[in-house]
Design a protein around this motif. Structure first.
Motif, short mmCIF file in Angstrom:
data_model
loop_
_atom_site.label_atom_id
_atom_site.label_comp_id
_atom_site.label_asym_id
_atom_site.label_seq_id
_atom_site.Cartn_x
_atom_site.Cartn_y
_atom_site.Cartn_z
N ASP A 62 0.83 -1.20 0.00
CA ASP A 62 0.00 0.00 0.00
C ASP A 62 0.88 1.26 0.00
OD1 ASP A 62 -2.69 1.13 0.13
OD2 ASP A 62 -2.16 1.80 2.15
N PHE A 63 1.91 1.27 0.81
CA PHE A 63 2.84 2.40 0.89
C PHE A 63 3.53 2.64 -0.45
CE2 PHE A 63 7.27 3.76 1.48
CZ PHE A 63 7.05 5.04 1.99
N LEU A 64 4.03 1.57 -1.08
CA LEU A 64 4.74 1.70 -2.35
C LEU A 64 3.82 2.19 -3.46
CD1 LEU A 64 6.97 -1.51 -2.26
CD2 LEU A 64 7.72 0.86 -1.97
N ALA A 65 2.60 1.65 -3.50
CA ALA A 65 1.64 2.06 -4.53
C ALA A 65 1.27 3.53 -4.38
CB ALA A 65 0.39 1.18 -4.47
N LYS A 66 1.08 3.97 -3.16
CA LYS A 66 0.75 5.39 -2.93
C LYS A 66 1.96 6.27 -3.26
CE LYS A 66 -2.82 4.76 0.61
NZ LYS A 66 -3.17 4.89 2.06
N SER A 67 3.16 5.80 -2.95
CA SER A 67 4.37 6.57 -3.25
C SER A 67 4.55 6.77 -4.75
CB SER A 67 5.60 5.87 -2.67
OG SER A 67 5.52 5.76 -1.27
N MET A 68 4.12 5.77 -5.53
CA MET A 68 4.22 5.84 -6.99
C MET A 68 2.99 6.51 -7.61
SD MET A 68 5.97 2.11 -7.72
CE MET A 68 6.24 2.41 -9.47
N LYS A 69 2.10 7.01 -6.73
CA LYS A 69 0.92 7.77 -7.15
C LYS A 69 0.00 6.98 -8.09
CE LYS A 69 3.41 12.18 -6.70
NZ LYS A 69 3.02 12.30 -5.28
N PHE A 70 -0.18 5.69 -7.78
CA PHE A 70 -1.14 4.89 -8.54
C PHE A 70 -2.56 5.31 -8.17
CE2 PHE A 70 1.80 0.94 -9.00
CZ PHE A 70 2.51 1.60 -10.00
N ASN A 71 -3.48 5.16 -9.11
CA ASN A 71 -4.88 5.40 -8.78
C ASN A 71 -5.40 4.27 -7.89
OD1 ASN A 71 -5.73 3.19 -10.46
ND2 ASN A 71 -5.64 4.55 -12.25
N ASP A 72 -6.61 4.41 -7.40
CA ASP A 72 -7.15 3.44 -6.44
C ASP A 72 -7.24 2.03 -7.02
OD1 ASP A 72 -7.39 5.27 -4.40
OD2 ASP A 72 -9.49 5.77 -4.84
N ALA A 73 -7.68 1.93 -8.27
CA ALA A 73 -7.84 0.61 -8.89
C ALA A 73 -6.50 -0.11 -9.02
CB ALA A 73 -8.51 0.74 -10.26
N ASP A 74 -5.46 0.62 -9.44
CA ASP A 74 -4.13 0.02 -9.58
C ASP A 74 -3.53 -0.30 -8.21
OD1 ASP A 74 -4.35 0.17 -12.28
OD2 ASP A 74 -2.92 1.80 -12.56
N ARG A 75 -3.77 0.58 -7.24
CA ARG A 75 -3.25 0.34 -5.88
C ARG A 75 -3.85 -0.96 -5.30
NH1 ARG A 75 -5.11 1.51 -0.88
NH2 ARG A 75 -6.87 2.68 -1.75
N ILE A 76 -5.12 -1.18 -5.54
CA ILE A 76 -5.78 -2.40 -5.05
C ILE A 76 -5.17 -3.63 -5.71
CG2 ILE A 76 -7.96 -3.69 -5.18
CD1 ILE A 76 -9.36 -0.93 -4.78
N THR A 77 -4.86 -3.53 -6.99
CA THR A 77 -4.24 -4.66 -7.70
C THR A 77 -2.88 -4.99 -7.12
OG1 THR A 77 -5.42 -4.09 -9.73
CG2 THR A 77 -3.49 -5.50 -9.95
N VAL A 78 -2.08 -3.94 -6.85
CA VAL A 78 -0.77 -4.15 -6.22
C VAL A 78 -0.94 -4.80 -4.85
CG1 VAL A 78 1.23 -2.98 -5.24
CG2 VAL A 78 0.33 -2.25 -7.44
N LEU A 79 -1.90 -4.32 -4.10
CA LEU A 79 -2.13 -4.79 -2.74
C LEU A 79 -2.41 -6.29 -2.68
CD1 LEU A 79 -2.33 -3.46 0.11
CD2 LEU A 79 -4.80 -3.35 -0.24
N PHE A 80 -3.27 -6.77 -3.59
CA PHE A 80 -3.70 -8.16 -3.49
C PHE A 80 -2.91 -9.12 -4.37
CE2 PHE A 80 -7.37 -5.82 -1.87
CZ PHE A 80 -7.59 -6.51 -0.70
N CYS A 81 -2.32 -8.64 -5.44
CA CYS A 81 -1.47 -9.52 -6.26
C CYS A 81 -0.06 -9.62 -5.68
CB CYS A 81 -1.39 -9.01 -7.69
SG CYS A 81 -2.91 -9.23 -8.63
N GLY A 82 0.39 -8.53 -5.04
CA GLY A 82 1.75 -8.52 -4.52
C GLY A 82 1.94 -9.22 -3.19
N SER A 83 0.85 -9.45 -2.46
CA SER A 83 0.97 -10.03 -1.12
C SER A 83 0.64 -11.52 -1.05
CB SER A 83 0.04 -9.28 -0.15
OG SER A 83 -1.32 -9.39 -0.57
N LYS A 84 0.19 -12.09 -2.16
CA LYS A 84 -0.25 -13.49 -2.16
C LYS A 84 0.88 -14.44 -2.53
CE LYS A 84 -4.56 -12.54 -1.29
NZ LYS A 84 -4.25 -11.12 -1.07
N LYS A 85 0.78 -15.67 -2.05
CA LYS A 85 1.71 -16.73 -2.43
C LYS A 85 0.92 -17.99 -2.78
CE LYS A 85 5.61 -14.57 -2.12
NZ LYS A 85 6.54 -14.44 -3.26
#
Length: 331
Positions: free
Chosen positions: A256-279
């Motif tokens: 969430d911090f990285l996505a906000k730092s890169m100024k992603f919109n909400d939809a892209d930030r959500i994608t980063v949040l859930f695709c980046g944290s899963k294994k």
């Protein structure tokens, strides 16, 4: 409450999840059925099953659609960088500070960190949270393919310091023949078989899950037979579960911090949040079956991944549902 059960079912916390728990107890009660002396040749069966899983996974992928989704490259780099760099580097730092070179639990935690993202649950959670669905599908699919190469390389870096011998060349050959080759063949025949696969999706899903259950059963059966879990108390297992939950939540906050730092919109930030944290438990089980030929050790290595898998489904779905409601109210 009923909505929560529906949500958990959507992301995979369903009958299959409880069957996973059940086969571990079955392996504890009847370990002889999962060892090399078993009257049923489970090892050859699971070997063939792994190739079948990845063949049909390749058939499901649409090569043209994957190429079309390349344009959002900053998002893709962040998700893949998180999955294959930040995750394992964080564990390596912790391992250097507190790690025990003879601990298979630490090795299992690093293995979990080096694995690709999930496919189905990542996409479902992004959908629930109203994120960027095309980007979620692209990243989940690419992650699974890239992981075939990157995960073994990461394991090669750590394994020489452990008691396990690891031949990277041999592992690449085995994974190429058993995993990559069927996946590529599946991609090439996508246009011919995708409709058939779509019609028989439920049966193929049951086949996939059966193979995973067999892999988990044999891995834990060998470990129980060799008394690898002797001395592990309930408190230690609960502590491990708590650490896996903390690991998951820390990674979500970092995403969430990285996505906000890169100024992603909400939809892209959500994608980063859930695709980046899963294994992925599926790829962790099938690739580990090739990479760790000693099933006694493999059962212990799987333990952190199975805990992380369950916790990411429970807490990830709850977070996705909450974000989805918030996004709905802002529209």
């Amino acid at each position: 409450m009923s909505n929560l059960f529906v949500t958990l079912k959507k992301v995979g916390l369903n009958t299959f999840f409880f069957l996973l728990i059940g086969v571990i107890f079955l392996a504890k009660l009847y370990p002889e059925w999962g060892t090399a002396d078993s009257p049923i040749p489970l090892k050859p069966i699971t070997g063939v099953g792994i190739s079948v899983i990845f063949f049909f996974y390749g058939v499901k992928l649409n090569p043209r659609k994957l190429l079309q989704d390349l344009s959002n490259w900053k998002l893709h780099l962040l998700v893949q960088g998180t999955t294959f760099l930040i995750f394992p580097l964080l564990v390596l730092v912790l391992y250097a500070i507190w790690g025990d070179q003879n601990s298979y639990i630490w090795l299992g935690t690093f293995y979990l960190a080096a694995l690709p993202s999930t496919v189905s649950s990542s996409v479902v959670m992004v959908s629930m949270a109203r994120g960027n669905m095309p980007a979620a599908i692209f990243n989940a699919s690419i992650s699974s393919m890239v992981g075939i190469f990157i995960t073994p390389i990461w394991m090669e870096l750590l394994l020489p310091a452990t008691a396990i011998g690891f031949d990277l060349t041999d592992t690449f050959i085995k994974l190429s023949l058993q995993v990559l080759l069927p996946l590529i063949v599946g991609l090439f025949v996508h246009q011919y078989l995708s409709a058939w696969v779509g019609r028989h999706g439920k049966a193929l899903k049951n086949l996939d899950q059966t193979i995973i259950l067999l892999i988990v059963f044999t891995a834990f059966a060998e470990s129980f037979a060799e008394k690898m879990f002797d001395g592990k108390t309930a408190g230690e297992l609960i502590t491990l579960g708590g650490l896996m939950l903390l690991f998951f939540l820390v990674m979500m906050l970092l995403m969430d911090f990285l996505a906000k730092s890169m100024k992603f919109n909400d939809a892209d930030r959500i994608t980063v949040l859930f695709c980046g944290s899963k294994k992925s438990l599926v790829q962790g089980a099938v690739m580990g079956r090739v990479m760790f030929p000693d099933p006694v050790i493999f059962g212990v290595i799987l333990l952190p991944l199975m805990m992380y898998h369950a916790l990411q489904l429970i807490f990830g779905s709850a977070i996705a549902q909450r974000i989805g409601e918030k996004m709905k109210n802002t529209i």
